[in-house]
Structures are given as C-alpha cells and as structure tokens.
Enzyme design. Structure first.
Site, mmCIF file in Angstrom:
data_model
loop_
_atom_site.group_PDB
_atom_site.id
_atom_site.type_symbol
_atom_site.label_atom_id
_atom_site.label_comp_id
_atom_site.label_asym_id
_atom_site.label_seq_id
_atom_site.Cartn_x
_atom_site.Cartn_y
_atom_site.Cartn_z
ATOM 1 N N ARG A 1 -3.625 -16.983 -42.700
ATOM 2 C CA ARG A 1 -4.806 -16.253 -43.198
ATOM 3 C C ARG A 1 -4.589 -15.835 -44.650
ATOM 4 N NH1 ARG A 1 -10.157 -15.426 -42.879
ATOM 5 N NH2 ARG A 1 -10.727 -13.259 -43.319
ATOM 6 N N GLY B 1 0.817 -1.218 0.000
ATOM 7 C CA GLY B 1 0.000 0.000 0.000
ATOM 8 C C GLY B 1 0.843 1.257 0.000
ATOM 9 N N LEU B 2 0.971 1.846 -1.173
ATOM 10 C CA LEU B 2 1.677 3.130 -1.269
ATOM 11 C C LEU B 2 0.724 4.202 -1.816
ATOM 12 C CD1 LEU B 2 4.377 4.702 -1.074
ATOM 13 C CD2 LEU B 2 4.833 4.039 -3.444
ATOM 14 N N GLU C 1 3.405 1.463 -11.106
ATOM 15 C CA GLU C 1 4.848 1.412 -10.810
ATOM 16 C C GLU C 1 5.577 2.577 -11.470
ATOM 17 O OE1 GLU C 1 6.494 -1.186 -9.196
ATOM 18 O OE2 GLU C 1 4.888 -2.648 -9.022
ATOM 19 N N THR D 1 4.271 6.106 -13.829
ATOM 20 C CA THR D 1 3.665 6.218 -15.161
ATOM 21 C C THR D 1 4.759 6.412 -16.217
ATOM 22 O OG1 THR D 1 3.483 8.627 -15.171
ATOM 23 C CG2 THR D 1 1.660 7.414 -14.132
ATOM 24 N N GLY E 1 -10.720 -8.683 -37.649
ATOM 25 C CA GLY E 1 -11.839 -8.805 -36.708
ATOM 26 C C GLY E 1 -11.571 -9.840 -35.633
ATOM 27 N N PRO F 1 -5.755 7.879 -2.666
ATOM 28 C CA PRO F 1 -6.686 8.532 -3.595
ATOM 29 C C PRO F 1 -6.143 9.864 -4.121
ATOM 30 C CG PRO F 1 -7.881 7.634 -1.722
ATOM 31 C CD PRO F 1 -6.425 7.408 -1.442
HETATM 32 C C1 LIG Z 1 -4.370 -2.004 -11.955
HETATM 33 C C2 LIG Z 1 -3.510 -1.168 -11.042
HETATM 34 C C3 LIG Z 1 -2.823 -1.796 -9.992
HETATM 35 C C4 LIG Z 1 -2.055 -1.036 -9.113
HETATM 36 N N1 LIG Z 1 -1.428 -1.648 -8.046
HETATM 37 C C5 LIG Z 1 -0.831 -0.874 -7.087
HETATM 38 C C6 LIG Z 1 -0.333 -1.482 -5.882
HETATM 39 O O1 LIG Z 1 -0.359 -2.708 -5.708
HETATM 40 N N2 LIG Z 1 0.158 -0.667 -4.909
HETATM 41 C C7 LIG Z 1 0.216 0.705 -5.050
HETATM 42 O O2 LIG Z 1 0.663 1.367 -4.121
HETATM 43 N N3 LIG Z 1 -0.237 1.280 -6.185
HETATM 44 C C8 LIG Z 1 -0.765 0.541 -7.197
HETATM 45 N N4 LIG Z 1 -1.257 1.130 -8.345
HETATM 46 C C9 LIG Z 1 -1.252 2.590 -8.439
HETATM 47 C C10 LIG Z 1 -0.327 3.146 -9.496
HETATM 48 O O3 LIG Z 1 1.008 3.011 -9.118
HETATM 49 C C11 LIG Z 1 -0.758 4.596 -9.761
HETATM 50 O O4 LIG Z 1 -1.981 4.544 -10.490
HETATM 51 C C12 LIG Z 1 0.280 5.387 -10.508
HETATM 52 O O5 LIG Z 1 1.404 5.632 -9.692
HETATM 53 C C13 LIG Z 1 -0.260 6.729 -11.014
HETATM 54 O O6 LIG Z 1 -0.932 7.403 -10.006
HETATM 55 P P1 LIG Z 1 -2.410 8.013 -10.312
HETATM 56 O O7 LIG Z 1 -3.229 6.931 -10.900
HETATM 57 O O8 LIG Z 1 -2.867 8.660 -9.077
HETATM 58 O O9 LIG Z 1 -2.163 9.085 -11.461
HETATM 59 P P2 LIG Z 1 -1.683 10.600 -11.260
HETATM 60 O O10 LIG Z 1 -0.460 10.646 -10.394
HETATM 61 O O11 LIG Z 1 -2.862 11.427 -10.866
HETATM 62 O O12 LIG Z 1 -1.250 10.973 -12.742
HETATM 63 C C14 LIG Z 1 -2.190 11.325 -13.751
HETATM 64 C C15 LIG Z 1 -1.405 11.776 -14.990
HETATM 65 O O13 LIG Z 1 -0.606 12.915 -14.663
HETATM 66 C C16 LIG Z 1 0.747 12.679 -15.026
HETATM 67 N N5 LIG Z 1 1.621 13.369 -14.081
HETATM 68 C C17 LIG Z 1 1.633 13.270 -12.732
HETATM 69 N N6 LIG Z 1 2.612 14.027 -12.207
HETATM 70 C C18 LIG Z 1 3.251 14.611 -13.254
HETATM 71 C C19 LIG Z 1 4.371 15.512 -13.383
HETATM 72 N N7 LIG Z 1 5.073 15.927 -12.298
HETATM 73 N N8 LIG Z 1 4.736 15.906 -14.617
HETATM 74 C C20 LIG Z 1 4.076 15.467 -15.709
HETATM 75 N N9 LIG Z 1 3.015 14.628 -15.667
HETATM 76 C C21 LIG Z 1 2.619 14.214 -14.450
HETATM 77 C C22 LIG Z 1 0.898 11.169 -14.963
HETATM 78 O O14 LIG Z 1 1.978 10.725 -15.797
HETATM 79 C C23 LIG Z 1 -0.463 10.705 -15.486
HETATM 80 O O15 LIG Z 1 -0.443 10.679 -16.885
HETATM 81 C C24 LIG Z 1 -1.959 0.374 -9.288
HETATM 82 C C25 LIG Z 1 -2.619 0.977 -10.376
HETATM 83 C C26 LIG Z 1 -3.380 0.208 -11.242
HETATM 84 C C27 LIG Z 1 -4.078 0.901 -12.380
#
Ligand SMILES: Cc1cc2nc3c(=O)[nH]c(=O)nc-3n(C[C@H](O)[C@H](O)[C@H](O)COP(=O)(O)OP(=O)(O)OC[C@H]3O[C@@H](n4cnc5c(N)ncnc54)[C@H](O)[C@@H]3O)c2cc1C
Length: 392
Positions: free
Chosen positions: A276, A137-138, A371, A373, A348, A141
């Site tokens: 195909r 858990g890192l 992990e 983006t 398709g 919301p």
């Molecule tokens: C299926 C799934 C499983 C996951 N499992 C885990 C887990 O086990 N444990 C855990 O802790 N997390 C987990 N995550 C969370 C994941 O690591 C986060 O979704 C990810 O770090 C992005 O955070 P966010 O979704 O809040 O996007 P945001 O941080 O809100 O980012 C939204 C957009 O803004 C961009 N952005 C953000 N900051 C900047 C910046 N400084 N400059 C330019 N662009 C920026 C991002 O690249 C992205 O395109 C999981 C996510 C998914 C979808």
C-alpha cells in the site's frame, strides 16, 4: 475474500525445536486450512452458519482427539502436535478451532479420563471420526465464572437418573449428537453425564445474533426430566476438579490457537503495508507502521516460546493449571491486541470481509471470555503466587 497467501512467521527459528512429526502434522493442518477453510470461511461467518462439510476434514487432520490413544481412534500425538494443530486451525478461524477444542478436550478427554472402558469403546472412535459430534455443558444462565454454583441436577430413580436444568453458551450444541453435562447429585456433588440427542426431554435451541464466532454454532442445552441410563455417568472423577481438568486441556489448546489468529493478522498486515502506497512510499516505510509491525512480531515470538515450553511441561505431565492460565490469558490478549493494530494498518480495507482481520478480532472477543475470562485467569495467577484467594 482475497486468496490465502499466508506465510507463517518464525522469527526465532522455532522450527528447529520441532520434530519431523510435529512439522508433518502442522503442515498437513496448514495445507488443509488453506484449501478447505480460507476459501469458504468468510461467507459462513457472514451468514452465521457452521460449515458442517468441514467435519470430515477436521477428523482427517487429527483435530478430533490429537492426543487420545490410537486404540480409541485418536491420533496418539504429543501435546506439542496438539498445540500446532490448534494453531493452524485458528489461523483459519477461531470458531472452527472451537469446534475442534470442544470435541477433543471437553468431550473426548473426559470420556477417556473419567469414563470406563465400555464408554471409551462406545463413544471415542465415533467422536474421533466425526461421525458423532459432542458438546460440553458447564456454564449456566446464572453461573458462568462460578460454575460450582450450578443448579442443574439429577436424582437417582433406581434404574436411571432424572436430569433437570439448563446450560447456556454451549459450543456445538445445536448439532451435537452427545453432550457431556455437569450436574449435581442429591448430595450436591458434581458429576459428568453423557446425554444423547434422542433422549426425551433434551433440547438444544441455538443462540442467534452473535457478533463473534459467527461460523461456530452456539446454543443451550435444556433438560426437562431427561431419563439418563445409569451407565452414562462418568464414574472415575467427580467434583468441580473434573470439569476443570477438561478446561486445562482446552485452555492449553487455546494458548496455541490464539497464536494462529495473531500470525494471520500480522502476516496480512505486513503484506498490505509493503504494497500500500501513500505519500509516494509504501506505508511499511513509515516509522509508525513499523512500530506496530515490530511489536507484533515480538509479541508473537514471546507467545510462541511460552506455548512451546508449556507443551514440553504438558508432555512431562508437569504443567500446572496456573501455568496454563497464564499462557491462555497472555496469548489471547496478545492476539486481540495484534488484531486491533493490524486492522488499523489496513485502514478502511481492514473493516471488510476481503481480509480476515476483522473476523479474527471479533472472534477473539469470545476467546478472551470463554474457558475462563481474562480476569479469572489473572486471579488464578494471583492466587498461585500470593496464596490469597481474591475470587470472593
Ligand atoms: C461463544 C461462546 C462459546 C462458549 N462455549 C461454551 C461451552 O461450550 N461450554 C460451556 O460450558 N461454556 C461455554 N461458554 C461460556 C463461557 O465459558 C462463559 O461465558 C465464561 O465462563 C464467563 O461466564 P459469564 O459469561 O457468565 O460471565 P460472568 O461470570 O457473569 O462474568 C462477567 C464479568 O465479571 C467478571 N467476574 C466474574 N467473577 C469475578 C470475580 N470473582 N472477580 C472479578 N471479576 C469477576 C468476569 O471476568 C467478567 O468480566 C461459551 C461462551 C461464549 C461467549
């Protein structure tokens, strides 16, 4: 779903660089995926359910703690074997690989590296055998790419800690027995705590309606005045560097895993293109389809070389976080591009569950986001080469 006829591409004879142990470990994982994952995974993805019956098999192929020492129940393998196992599992499904990555690099790794001997003895053997499953858990919301802003916190109550807060997007959360949770103490310093399923005030609601990683269970971790025993604090590292160290290990595994998904898409598309027939010829004979296939094998080969070299550096403890970011970013984008192109080669048929490509493509939409983006990894490279921080 069609029978699994997968043949792994190895255009640059990379097998020559592998030891007998690497090949043994990889082939065992490959066989297991063919036998235990391929026949069932499409239906589990369709019904959005994690196939819990595969946990034992994952443990048996060494997917839970491949590089954790054998004295703690791990497989005691090197980093290249770890990468190869991730590659083979993700060849089957990114969601299954996610479960293995979380268990190994995000739960076992911090307990092994940052925990004390009692914690290692208590948790690692059970996590290695799959008797206990873990989550990490890192993310919160309001704090995803910026985990340092987390608000989950704990207070020292004398004989225990009192934990409050919430984590979102947590893989394995709905069924985890233990969670490694990152929270701030009263001074605002981040520490890892091991939270156990039965602790009062701890709940793990599942996140539904995902179009991606449907065979992986994702959910929340909610802490309402959870009493955490003091012996559950990971004592040997604190600060944001602690969770980031775990992410390095998991991101390295993803750099290999994405190759597996790409190999499966390429192999499927190549076979389909040869069979195909349109306009009186196999579609593989048309230049446009050859361009797609030739570019795919080129990109897979480059990604394989990147991962292999990174594995050597990791074995020597010389891989930097920025090098790992580059490989994660490059290889996941490579895989998602190949999945999209391969889907088109199948016309398709490519949108159906008869073939694995569309599932890989949708899964990779999560892999490119979690992990760190795609954007964040680019900023890490940018910071590394220029010395300028463009995050804020
Ligand atoms: C299926 C799934 C499983 C996951 N499992 C885990 C887990 O086990 N444990 C855990 O802790 N997390 C987990 N995550 C969370 C994941 O690591 C986060 O979704 C990810 O770090 C992005 O955070 P966010 O979704 O809040 O996007 P945001 O941080 O809100 O980012 C939204 C957009 O803004 C961009 N952005 C953000 N900051 C900047 C910046 N400084 N400059 C330019 N662009 C920026 C991002 O690249 C992205 O395109 C999981 C996510 C998914 C979808």
């Amino acid at each position: 779903m069609k029978p699994d006829l997968f043949e792994a591409p190895d255009y640059y004879n990379l097998d020559d660089l592998l030891t007998d142990e690497h090949k043994l470990v990889r082939d065992a994982a490959r066989e297991w995926v063919k036998r235990d994952i391929s026949p069932i995974i499409e239906s589990y993805a369709q019904k959005a359910e994690f196939p819990t019956q595969i946990i034992k098999g994952l443990a048996e192929i060494g997917a839970f703690g491949p590089y954790i020492p054998e004295e703690y129940g791990g497989a005691g393998l090197d980093q290249i074997s770890y990468g190869l196992i991730m590659q083979e599992i993700e060849r089957g499904d990114s969601g299954v690989r996610s479960t293995a990555s979380v268990q190994s690099s995000l739960v076992m790794y911090p307990i092994w590296k940052y925990g004390n001997e009692e914690q290692r003895q208590k948790y690692l053997p059970k996590l290695a055998s799959g008797e206990w499953m873990g989550s990490f858990g890192l993310t919160e919301p309001d704090h995803g790419s910026n985990p340092g802003g987390m608000v989950t916190n704990y207070k020292d109550m004398g004989d225990h800690y009192l934990l409050n807060g919430a984590k979102l997007w947590i893989s394995n959360s709905p069924f985890c027995d233990v969670a490694v949770v990152w929270a701030k103490n009263e001074e605002g310093r981040i520490h890892g705590l091991i939270v156990e399923r039965e602790m009062e005030g701890f709940s793990t609601p599942e996140t539904h309606n995902k179009w991606s990683l449907r065979a992986s269970a994702t959910g929340e971790l909610i802490f309402q005045d959870v009493k955490v025993p003091k012996e559950n604090l990971l004592p040997n590292k604190s600060g944001l560097g602690a969770p980031l160290g775990c992410l390095d290990s998991a991101r390295y595994g993803i750099a290999w895993g994405a190759i597996g998904a790409a190999m499966d898409c390429y192999d499927t598309a190549l076979r389909y293109a040869k069979e195909r027939v349109q306009f009186g010829k196999p579609i593989a004979a048309f230049q446009l389809q050859q361009k797609k296939l030739a570019e795919m094998i080129t990109e897979i080969t480059k990604a394989q070389l990147l991962a292999f070299r990174l594995g050597q550096l990791k074995n020597e403890n010389r891989a930097s976080s920025a090098q790992i970011s580059m490989a994660k970013r490059n290889n996941v984008e490579m895989a998602i591009t190949i999945a999209r192109e391969a889907r088109q080669i199948l016309g398709g048929m490519g949108i159906t569950g008869e073939y694995s490509i569309m599932r890989h493509m949708m899964n990779l939409e999560s892999v490119i986001t979690y992990e760190g983006t795609h954007d964040i990894h680019l900023l890490i490279t940018g910071l590394d080469i220029t010395g300028h921080n463009a995050f804020k």
